[in-house]
Write an enzyme that holds these catalytic residues in place. Structure first.
Site, PDB file in Angstrom:
ATOM      1  N   MET A   1       5.489   0.499   3.231  1.00 30.78           N
ATOM      2  CA  MET A   1       4.527  -0.010   2.259  1.00 30.78           C
ATOM      3  C   MET A   1       3.702  -1.162   2.826  1.00 30.78           C
ATOM      4  O   MET A   1       3.009  -1.871   2.099  1.00 30.78           O
ATOM      5  CB  MET A   1       5.236  -0.436   0.970  1.00 30.78           C
ATOM      6  CG  MET A   1       5.997   0.715   0.323  1.00 30.78           C
ATOM      7  SD  MET A   1       6.594   0.316  -1.318  1.00 30.78           S
ATOM      8  CE  MET A   1       5.143   0.653  -2.317  1.00 30.78           C
ATOM      9  N   ALA A   2       3.774  -1.332   4.148  1.00 28.54           N
ATOM     10  CA  ALA A   2       2.937  -2.293   4.877  1.00 28.54           C
ATOM     11  C   ALA A   2       3.106  -3.725   4.386  1.00 28.54           C
ATOM     12  O   ALA A   2       2.128  -4.466   4.261  1.00 28.54           O
ATOM     13  CB  ALA A   2       1.476  -1.860   4.837  1.00 28.54           C
TER      14      ALA A   2
ATOM     15  N   LYS B   1       0.844  -1.202   0.000  1.00 22.73           N
ATOM     16  CA  LYS B   1       0.000   0.000   0.000  1.00 22.73           C
ATOM     17  C   LYS B   1       0.870   1.239   0.000  1.00 22.73           C
ATOM     18  O   LYS B   1       2.020   1.231   0.465  1.00 22.73           O
ATOM     19  CB  LYS B   1      -0.963   0.025   1.192  1.00 22.73           C
ATOM     20  CG  LYS B   1      -0.320   0.139   2.592  1.00 22.73           C
ATOM     21  CD  LYS B   1       0.003   1.561   3.030  1.00 22.73           C
ATOM     22  CE  LYS B   1       0.815   1.592   4.314  1.00 22.73           C
ATOM     23  NZ  LYS B   1       1.580   2.780   4.544  1.00 22.73           N
TER      24      LYS B   1
ATOM     25  N   ASP C   1      -2.979  -1.519   9.363  1.00 20.55           N
ATOM     26  CA  ASP C   1      -2.980  -1.566   7.887  1.00 20.55           C
ATOM     27  C   ASP C   1      -3.478  -2.900   7.332  1.00 20.55           C
ATOM     28  O   ASP C   1      -3.568  -3.054   6.111  1.00 20.55           O
ATOM     29  CB  ASP C   1      -1.558  -1.335   7.348  1.00 20.55           C
ATOM     30  CG  ASP C   1      -1.036   0.074   7.613  1.00 20.55           C
ATOM     31  OD1 ASP C   1      -1.865   0.978   7.836  1.00 20.55           O
ATOM     32  OD2 ASP C   1       0.187   0.254   7.592  1.00 20.55           O
TER      33      ASP C   1
ATOM     34  N   ALA D   1       0.478  -6.832   4.635  1.00 23.25           N
ATOM     35  CA  ALA D   1       0.053  -7.581   3.441  1.00 23.25           C
ATOM     36  C   ALA D   1       0.205  -9.082   3.696  1.00 23.25           C
ATOM     37  O   ALA D   1      -0.697  -9.875   3.376  1.00 23.25           O
ATOM     38  CB  ALA D   1       0.890  -7.157   2.234  1.00 23.25           C
TER      39      ALA D   1
HETATM   40  P1  ATP Z   1       4.081  -0.273   8.360  1.00 16.27           P
HETATM   41  O1  ATP Z   1       4.130   0.880   7.403  1.00 16.27           O
HETATM   42  O2  ATP Z   1       2.894  -1.167   8.229  1.00 16.27           O
HETATM   43  O3  ATP Z   1       4.391   0.049   9.785  1.00 16.27           O
HETATM   44  P2  ATP Z   1       6.446  -1.123   7.045  1.00 16.27           P
HETATM   45  O4  ATP Z   1       5.948  -1.344   5.675  1.00 16.27           O
HETATM   46  O5  ATP Z   1       7.281   0.082   7.295  1.00 16.27           O
HETATM   47  O6  ATP Z   1       5.265  -1.215   8.035  1.00 16.27           O
HETATM   48  P3  ATP Z   1       7.012  -3.913   7.368  1.00 16.27           P
HETATM   49  O7  ATP Z   1       7.744  -4.423   6.166  1.00 16.27           O
HETATM   50  O8  ATP Z   1       5.580  -4.252   7.475  1.00 16.27           O
HETATM   51  O9  ATP Z   1       7.263  -2.362   7.503  1.00 16.27           O
HETATM   52  O10 ATP Z   1       7.798  -4.445   8.638  1.00 16.27           O
HETATM   53  C1  ATP Z   1       7.906  -3.785   9.875  1.00 16.27           C
HETATM   54  C2  ATP Z   1       8.625  -4.728  10.851  1.00 16.27           C
HETATM   55  O11 ATP Z   1       7.783  -5.845  11.136  1.00 16.27           O
HETATM   56  C3  ATP Z   1       9.893  -5.347  10.264  1.00 16.27           C
HETATM   57  O12 ATP Z   1      11.004  -4.568  10.581  1.00 16.27           O
HETATM   58  C4  ATP Z   1       9.954  -6.729  10.898  1.00 16.27           C
HETATM   59  O13 ATP Z   1      10.778  -6.727  12.037  1.00 16.27           O
HETATM   60  C5  ATP Z   1       8.531  -7.027  11.366  1.00 16.27           C
HETATM   61  N1  ATP Z   1       7.839  -8.142  10.654  1.00 16.27           N
HETATM   62  C6  ATP Z   1       7.107  -9.113  11.212  1.00 16.27           C
HETATM   63  N2  ATP Z   1       6.577  -9.925  10.288  1.00 16.27           N
HETATM   64  C7  ATP Z   1       6.969  -9.478   9.096  1.00 16.27           C
HETATM   65  C8  ATP Z   1       6.712  -9.901   7.770  1.00 16.27           C
HETATM   66  N3  ATP Z   1       5.962 -10.971   7.477  1.00 16.27           N
HETATM   67  N4  ATP Z   1       7.272  -9.179   6.783  1.00 16.27           N
HETATM   68  C9  ATP Z   1       8.014  -8.083   7.072  1.00 16.27           C
HETATM   69  N5  ATP Z   1       8.298  -7.663   8.302  1.00 16.27           N
HETATM   70  C10 ATP Z   1       7.772  -8.333   9.324  1.00 16.27           C
END
Ligand code: ATP
Length: 317
Positions: free
Chosen positions: A114-115, A20, A151, A119
């Site tokens: 990008m969540a 997203k 999200d 996802a």
């Molecule tokens: P958001 O914007 O939703 O806060 P983001 O996109 O910045 O998140 P994500 O890739 O969702 O970040 O990951 C955030 C943290 O969640 C990562 O640093 C990791 O430690 C943890 N995590 C737990 N499960 C997962 C997963 N399946 N994929 C990615 N990260 C995960």
């Protein structure tokens, strides 16, 4: 022969979930529940993770991904949000004793704003539901999704949607656009809680705690979506987390400047960053922007369409 095995005991289901972006992210002051009330407009973009699930004798998790994805930053223990999602759905059905073999194939940047984790959680919910034929009603899936993270419900919907509350109250929006975005990834992730703390600190330094209510959505943004008007959308893009994220990471300010100079209609930070986005009017325009950003030294730059569908089954074997 041991029954404790990750050999599939039933159908293997693969569910795809989109990343997203936030076309608008309005953030209010920290509320007494420990959250920042939000007004946001989500859009699902064509960058996906796949989650494959089958029933098994014991729990297992395998991580795969594009070489550009930092898989080392993804936990493989019970803190992985996709595992937590599957366990929450099993618990909802009183099936805590069942186990799953799960594989996550990641293309969404980790900690990129990008969540990607959300996802994966949404994909894991639907994959678990289908693999075990649980027939969970949509409203139950949405409730469990919201309990996992703000999200996660949007990843079930996809498309373009309004998010309120902490982002978990989702309402689909009309969107006639066939938008193109250039996604500029960063080598280093950025923690969402850290960016929110910087948001609080910047307001405290200015002698305020931030707006009491979530900022209102500009009518021009909704009109731009309905009319597929790229320049009006470009003018209405807004992200209250951009200033705090740039405060933490000066390099992102340079990336935003380079993104603006590369063409396209507008550049902004994706969610809490560090991914930077450039809105483009067409695929050709996006390809040109992508090439210029690669020439400027950015290695992980992708042109993606939007809006795209939310979680969907891609294989049931
Ligand atoms: P958001 O914007 O939703 O806060 P983001 O996109 O910045 O998140 P994500 O890739 O969702 O970040 O990951 C955030 C943290 O969640 C990562 O640093 C990791 O430690 C943890 N995590 C737990 N499960 C997962 C997963 N399946 N994929 C990615 N990260 C995960």
């Amino acid at each position: 022969m041991s029954l404790l095995t990750d050999e599939p005991l039933g159908p293997q289901v693969t569910v795809r979930a989109p990343a997203k972006i936030n076309l608008f992210l309005g953030v209010a002051a920290l509320a007494s529940d420990g959250f920042h009330p939000l007004t946001t407009v989500y859009q699902a973009v064509g960058l996906y993770d796949d989650v494959t699930v089958s029933e098994a004798g014991e729990w297992s998790l395998r991580l795969l991904g594009d070489p550009r994805v930092d898989l080392d930053a993804v936990p493989t223990d019970d803190s992985n949000i996709a595992l937590r999602a599957a366990r929450a759905l099993l618990a909802h059905h009183g099936m805590e004793h069942r186990a799953l073999a799960m594989t996550i194939h990641k293309s969404i940047p980790v900690a990129g704003g990008m969540a990607g984790g959300s996802a994966d959680a949404a994909a894991a919910l639907v994959a678990t539901d289908r693999a075990l034929d649980l027939q969970t009603p949509d409203e139950d899936l949405l409730r469990i999704a919201a309990s996992l993270g703000s999200d996660v419900p949007f990843a079930l919907f996809g498309g373009t949607a309004l998010g309120r509350g902490h982002g978990e109250e989702v309402e689909p929006l009309e969107d006639a656009g066939g938008w193109w975005w250039v996604v500029v990834e960063s080598d280093l992730g950025l923690s969402t809680p850290t960016v929110y703390r910087a948001f609080d600190d910047l307001h405290a330094q200015a002698g305020t705690s931030g707006p009491a209510d979530a900022p209102a959505l500009p009518a021009s943004l909704l009109e731009a979506l309905v009319n597929a008007d790229v320049d009006t959308l470009a003018a209405a893009l807004h992200n209250d987390l951009q200033a705090p994220a740039l405060h933490l990471r000066a390099d992102l300010g340079r990336t935003v400047e380079q993104a603006e100079a590369a063409g396209g209609r507008a550049a902004l930070l994706s969610g809490s960053g560090p991914t930077v986005l450039v809105l483009c009017a067409s695929r050709d325009e996006a390809d040109g922007v992508r090439e210029r950003l690669v020439e400027a030294g950015h290695e992980r730059v992708t042109a993606v369409p939007a809006p795209v569908a939310g979680v969907h089954v891609v294989e049931h074997a």
